[in-house]
Design a protein around this motif. Structure first.
Motif, mmCIF file in Angstrom:
data_model
loop_
_atom_site.group_PDB
_atom_site.id
_atom_site.type_symbol
_atom_site.label_atom_id
_atom_site.label_comp_id
_atom_site.label_asym_id
_atom_site.label_seq_id
_atom_site.Cartn_x
_atom_site.Cartn_y
_atom_site.Cartn_z
ATOM 1 N N ASN A 105 -11.989 2.151 11.414
ATOM 2 C CA ASN A 105 -11.711 0.568 11.459
ATOM 3 C C ASN A 105 -11.286 -0.512 11.949
ATOM 4 O O ASN A 105 -10.912 0.062 13.243
ATOM 5 C CB ASN A 105 -10.211 -0.173 10.136
ATOM 6 C CG ASN A 105 -11.041 0.365 8.916
ATOM 7 O OD1 ASN A 105 -10.812 1.304 8.208
ATOM 8 N ND2 ASN A 105 -10.635 -0.771 7.966
ATOM 9 N N HIS B 15 -11.794 -9.176 1.339
ATOM 10 C CA HIS B 15 -11.622 -8.578 0.100
ATOM 11 C C HIS B 15 -11.001 -7.935 0.433
ATOM 12 O O HIS B 15 -10.204 -8.005 0.542
ATOM 13 C CB HIS B 15 -13.143 -7.143 0.050
ATOM 14 C CG HIS B 15 -13.093 -6.545 0.998
ATOM 15 N ND1 HIS B 15 -13.350 -6.820 1.966
ATOM 16 C CD2 HIS B 15 -13.073 -4.932 0.386
ATOM 17 C CE1 HIS B 15 -13.477 -5.491 2.589
ATOM 18 N NE2 HIS B 15 -13.136 -3.988 1.400
ATOM 19 N N ASP C 62 -7.546 -1.669 2.749
ATOM 20 C CA ASP C 62 -7.919 -1.040 4.333
ATOM 21 C C ASP C 62 -7.982 -2.345 4.946
ATOM 22 O O ASP C 62 -8.424 -2.504 6.084
ATOM 23 C CB ASP C 62 -8.642 -0.386 4.726
ATOM 24 C CG ASP C 62 -9.834 -0.026 4.503
ATOM 25 O OD1 ASP C 62 -9.885 -1.222 3.039
ATOM 26 O OD2 ASP C 62 -10.920 0.257 4.711
ATOM 27 N N HIS C 63 -8.090 -3.703 4.652
ATOM 28 C CA HIS C 63 -8.304 -4.595 5.005
ATOM 29 C C HIS C 63 -7.733 -5.666 4.317
ATOM 30 O O HIS C 63 -6.852 -6.522 5.622
ATOM 31 C CB HIS C 63 -9.388 -5.461 4.345
ATOM 32 C CG HIS C 63 -10.820 -4.531 4.207
ATOM 33 N ND1 HIS C 63 -11.435 -4.927 5.316
ATOM 34 C CD2 HIS C 63 -11.041 -3.122 3.856
ATOM 35 C CE1 HIS C 63 -12.533 -3.795 5.641
ATOM 36 N NE2 HIS C 63 -12.115 -2.872 4.950
ATOM 37 N N ASP D 240 -17.498 -6.124 4.546
ATOM 38 C CA ASP D 240 -17.755 -4.309 4.234
ATOM 39 C C ASP D 240 -18.952 -4.647 3.404
ATOM 40 O O ASP D 240 -19.554 -4.043 2.689
ATOM 41 C CB ASP D 240 -16.675 -3.555 3.453
ATOM 42 C CG ASP D 240 -15.682 -2.725 3.812
ATOM 43 O OD1 ASP D 240 -15.803 -3.055 5.273
ATOM 44 O OD2 ASP D 240 -14.659 -1.687 3.348
ATOM 45 N N HIS E 139 -16.191 -1.542 10.373
ATOM 46 C CA HIS E 139 -15.986 -0.422 10.139
ATOM 47 C C HIS E 139 -16.638 0.236 11.298
ATOM 48 O O HIS E 139 -17.857 -0.048 11.821
ATOM 49 C CB HIS E 139 -16.455 1.031 8.625
ATOM 50 C CG HIS E 139 -15.313 0.414 7.910
ATOM 51 N ND1 HIS E 139 -14.182 1.232 7.873
ATOM 52 C CD2 HIS E 139 -15.014 -0.430 6.864
ATOM 53 C CE1 HIS E 139 -12.795 0.990 6.383
ATOM 54 N NE2 HIS E 139 -13.841 -0.116 6.038
HETATM 55 FE FE FE Z 1 -13.741 -0.530 4.130
#
Ligand code: FE
Ligand code: ZN
Length: 256
Positions: A15, A57, A61-62, A134, A172
Motif C-alpha cells: 500500500n 473507499h 487497508d484504506h 483502488d 498500491h
Molecule cells: Fe486497497
C-alpha cells in the motif's frame, strides 16, 4: 498559488499512503491510512499537524487507522456520502462534483464506483494530482468487488478526461504484476513494452513505480484502452461493444 507538498509512505505489503500539505494554510491530509504508526512518525519528522483524513473507499487497508489517528490528532475525516455508514469516524461527506476545500486548495470530487460502490477520487486541479485509491492503478485497475464493468468503465472515462499531466496517485504497488498481464493484452504496443522494461528495472531496485502520469496510462494501460485496435484484434472482439471489451480484459486479469 503554491502546490501541495506530497510525501508517499509505503505501508503493509504494497500500500501507498500520501501525506500532503497546503503550504499556505498548513492544512495537512493523509489519504487512506491503513496504519497509524508510519503516519505519526512521518508527521513527527516533518513537524506537521494532521488536519484531515481523506478516504477514497471503505476497505480496511484504506481506513484501518482512521479512528486511532482521529483520537491522537483530532483531525476531520472526509469520505463519500454513500459510504457514510462504512467509513469509521466520518465527519464530512462528499458526492460527485462537490468541491472539497482544503486550506487554500480545492479538490473536485469524482464518483468512481466499480471496485466498491461509493468509491470517490479527489482531483487537486491546481497541483495536477489525483488521489484515486483502488480505481486506476499503474497499468491496472481495481477488481470489481461491488460494481459492474459498465460502472467501472464509466468511472475510468471520467479520469481519462483529466489533463494528461495529472499525477495518478493510486494506493498500491501492483505495477509489475499488472505489466506482465498488460503485455498479453496488447503485445504490439511499443510504448507499453518500453514501459514494462522501465518498471522491471525499477522494481529490481525496489524503487516505486507510482505515481505515474495520466498520459502514460492512456498510452499503455489496457484498462483505459478497450477501444485500441490492437487490443480488439488480440481479443478477436471486432463486433463487441466497448464495455464488453473492457469486461473481457477485467475477466482475464482476474484469472491471470
Ligand atoms: Fe486497497
Ligand atoms: Zn480496496
Amino acid at each position: 498559488m503554491s502546490q501541495l507538498e506530497i510525501h508517499q509512505i509505503p505501508v503493509l505489503n504494497d500500500n501507498y499512503l500520501y501525506l500532503f500539505k497546503d503550504p499556505e494554510s498548513n492544512a495537512v491530509g493523509i489519504v487512506d491510512p491503513a496504519e497509524a504508526d508510519p503516519v505519526l512518525a512521518k508527521l513527527d519528522e516533518l513537524g506537521w499537524s494532521l488536519t484531515h483524513i481523506i478516504n477514497t473507499h471503505h476497505h480496511w487497508d484504506h481506513t484501518g487507522a482512521n479512528l486511532e489517528l482521529k483520537e491522537k490528532t483530532h483531525c476531520m475525516i472526509v469520505g463519500s456520502h454513500s459510504d457514510a455508514e462504512r467509513i469509521p469516524g466520518i465527519d464530512i461527506t462528499l458526492k460527485e462534483g462537490d468541491i472539497f476545500e482544503f486550506g487554500t486548495q480545492t479538490a473536485k470530487i469524482l464518483e468512481v464506483s466499480g471496485h466498491t460502490l461509493g468509491h470517490i477520487a479527489y482531483w487537486f486541479e491546481n497541483s495536477n494530482v489525483l488521489f484515486c485509491g483502488d480505481t486506476l492503478f499503474a497499468l491496472g485497475c481495481g477488481r470489481l468487488f461491488e460494481g459492474t464493468p459498465a460502472q467501472m468503465w464509466e468511472s475510468l472515462q471520467k479520469i481519462k478526461k483529466l489533463p494528461d499531466n495529472t499525477l495518478i496517485c493510486c494506493a498500491h504497488e501492483y505495477t509489475e504484476a499488472n505489466a506482465e498481464f498488460a503485455i498479453t493484452i496488447e503485445p504490439g504496443n511499443r510504448k507499453l513494452l518500453d514501459r514494462v522494461g522501465e518498471i522491471k528495472a525499477k522494481r529490481a531496485q525496489n524503487i516505486p513505480t507510482v505515481p505515474s502520469t495520466l498520459l502514460e496510462e492512456k498510452e499503455t494501460n489496457p484498462f483505459l484502452r478497450p477501444d485500441s485496435p490492437g487490443i480488439i484484434e488480440e481479443l478477436a472482439m471486432q463486433d463487441a461493444d466497448i464495455v464488453s471489451v473492457f469486461a473481457e480484459i477485467r475477466h482475464r486479469k482476474d484469472t491471470f
